[in-house]
Design an enzyme around this catalytic site. Structure first.
Site, PDB file in Angstrom:
ATOM      1  N   HIS A  53      -2.140  -5.837  -1.644  1.00 39.58           N
ATOM      2  CA  HIS A  53      -1.796  -6.835  -1.052  1.00 39.58           C
ATOM      3  C   HIS A  53      -0.849  -7.981  -1.597  1.00 39.58           C
ATOM      4  O   HIS A  53      -0.403  -8.664  -1.220  1.00 39.58           O
ATOM      5  CB  HIS A  53      -2.968  -8.227  -1.554  1.00 39.58           C
ATOM      6  N   ASP A 145      -4.610 -15.819  -1.714  1.00 40.86           N
ATOM      7  CA  ASP A 145      -5.471 -14.538  -0.164  1.00 40.86           C
ATOM      8  C   ASP A 145      -6.088 -14.443  -0.056  1.00 40.86           C
ATOM      9  O   ASP A 145      -7.228 -15.656  -0.250  1.00 40.86           O
ATOM     10  CB  ASP A 145      -5.400 -13.031  -1.403  1.00 40.86           C
TER      11      ASP A 145
END
Ligand code: UDP
Length: 487
Positions: A53, A145
């Site tokens: 990520h 995110d």
């Protein structure tokens, strides 16, 4: 008469020169004002603190900074990222804040971690936002995110706006979207699933959280929750590119505003427009760069199979053994990443016994490896970053998905983008050594090999074009920044 025409002519020339001068002065003044405004626009980017990520968020941050914005990437104190190759002069700032943990997130502590993260992280973030307010560079916007959608409310609590960044492809996001809206439910019925703007999907092509109900309930909640407030933000950024997924992106664009801005690969491998952007820059593991490079340099073009299952996957001992003997049977050279905790699962003395043919390392500089001319194919778990990296660097794949989105990515690798072959597991859910050998041979030199190599060249070109000046991803990012500056 002649003299007056002459003077008129001189008058027009002077008038024209003065006009050009003012025009360019006004233009450059306007440009400078725009740049100044951009520099004063401070964005926080907040990844989930896991390797898969952080890499895309870091690259997105660099791209935003290249459009003159001031960008701070917020990591956590518990994730021990070492800074690898992020130039000191980097255009972005890294700011670790407390998440209330001693060690970072792992598969084992993920549930506990996310509960605590949700409480502690916003408190630490509030202090950071206040610090910037007091130091004269207030935060204007937060890119977070998509796996932490509650960050939008946190941002709004600070009086800020925000946008999610999806780090998985839209093929996968769309499946979660339909599930969230009740178009798919447990148990998934039939052997083929038909969803709008998607190829027919077998059960094994669905993300594992859906094809294997109950396998990771809290992860399923997390991926479905991405859509809990999807109608609220003005932007939905995503690490993919339009040409790769045009049908599903165009379909989903009627549900929420989508900006595809990928692939988020260091610029040197794509458009080369960002100075010093040769590597991601933050790494959880130390890559064995010199060892890999020296070994690869000694091999012939397209002769090596590169093998990696990413930063999280933990394969069973039996499966590790099958991979080991499958690689040996294929008789190609291989470079295999086996993370330290996994090392004990290798067959006894395997690295020593196969040292003529193979090299086992605990972590590689993956992009450098994929870009190396001696690498002929990538045996991969199809994590989205690895998949996009292989697509962007034109490396054919043997897809061996393990869980989460990897199964859907593997389906697209084999059937839609046609850049690889997917292995099939037996009834015990083991991919046998024979199957691994057959698939490697097929990609390296089999019947489908030529077509696969042609397609990898095509996607490599399209990936570069997407992020290059005027490409689909570049335009989307430019538009995002323009709108942000004028809001
Ligand atoms: N990676 C790396 N060296 C390795 C293995 C992986 O640098 O030996 C990087 C890889 O380039 C990718 C990331 O780690 O950017 C893994 O992300 P991915 O989404 O592929 O898989 P995950 O780790 O999330 O399962």
């Amino acid at each position: 008469m002649k003299t007056s025409i002459h003077s008129l002519f001189i008058f027009f020339i002077i008038f024209f020169i003065v006009l050009c001068f003012f025009d360019s002065t006004i233009l450059s003044f306007g440009k400078k004002m725009g740049e100044q405004k951009a520099k004063e626009t401070h964005i926080l980017t907040i990844p989930v603190p896991a390797q898969g990520h952080i890499n895309p968020m870091l690259q997105l941050s660099k791209r935003l900074a290249s459009k003159n914005l001031r960008v701070t990437l917020v990591t956590t104190t518990s994730s021990r990222f070492t800074i690898q190759g992020l130039a000191e002069t980097s255009s972005i700032k890294i700011e670790p804040i407390s998440d209330g943990f001693e060690t970072g997130v792992t598969l084992q502590n993920a549930d506990e971690y996310s509960k605590r993260f949700r409480v502690v992280f916003p408190q630490s973030l509030a202090k950071l936002v206040e610090k910037y307010e007091c130091s004269g560079c207030p935060v204007k916007f937060i890119v977070y995110d998509s796996a932490i959608p509650w960050m939008l409310d946190v941002a709004r609590g600070f009086g800020l706006d925000g946008a999610p960044f999806f780090t998985q492809p839209w093929a996968v996001n769309a499946i979660y979207y339909h599930f969230h809206h009740g178009k798919l439910e447990f148990p998934v019925k039939g052997s083929v699933v038909s969803l709008p703007a998607m190829p027919p999907l077998g059960i094994d092509d669905l993300p594992s959280f859906i094809s294997e109900p109950g396998s990771y309930p809290s992860f399923l909640d997390a991926v479905l929750n991405q859509f809990s407030n999807i109608h609220e933000p003005k932007w939905t950024l995503c690490n993919t590119f339009l040409e790769l997924e045009d049908e599903v992106v165009n379909f989903m664009a009627s549900k929420c505003p989508i900006q595809t801005i990928g692939p988020t690969i260091p610029s040197i491998y794509l458009d080369k427009r960002l100075q010093d952007d040769n590597d991601y820059g933050l790494s959880l593991f130390k890559p064995m760069t010199e060892t890999c490079k020296t070994w690869l340099d000694s091999k012939e073009i397209n002769s090596v199979v590169y093998v990696s299952f990413g930063s999280l996957a933990a394969l069973g001992e039996e499966q590790m053994e099958e991979i080991a003997w499958g690689l040996k049977r294929s008789n190609f050279f291989f470079l295999w990443v086996v993370r330290e905790p996994e090392f004990a699962k290798l067959p006894r003395n395997f690295p020593e016994e196969t040292s003529e043919k193979g090299l086992v390392v605990s972590w590689s500089p993956q992009l450098e490896v994929l870009a190396h001319k001696s690498v002929g194919c990538f045996l991969t778990h199809c994590g989205w970053n690895s998949t996009l990296e292989a697509l962007s660097l034109g490396v054919p794949m043997v897809a061996m998905p393990q869980w989460t989105d990897q199964t859907t990515n593997a389906k697209f690798v084999e059937d839609v983008w046609q850049v690889g072959v997917r292995v099939r597991a037996n009834e015990k859910r083991i991919v046998t050594r024979e199957e691994i050998e057959i698939c490697i041979k097929e990609v390296m030199e089999g019947e489908r090999s030529k077509n696969i190599r042609r397609n990898t060249e095509k996607w490599k070109r399209l990936a570069k074009e997407a992020v290059d000046e005027g490409g689909s991803s570049d335009k989307n990012l430019e538009e995002f920044v323009t709108q942000l500056l004028s809001s």
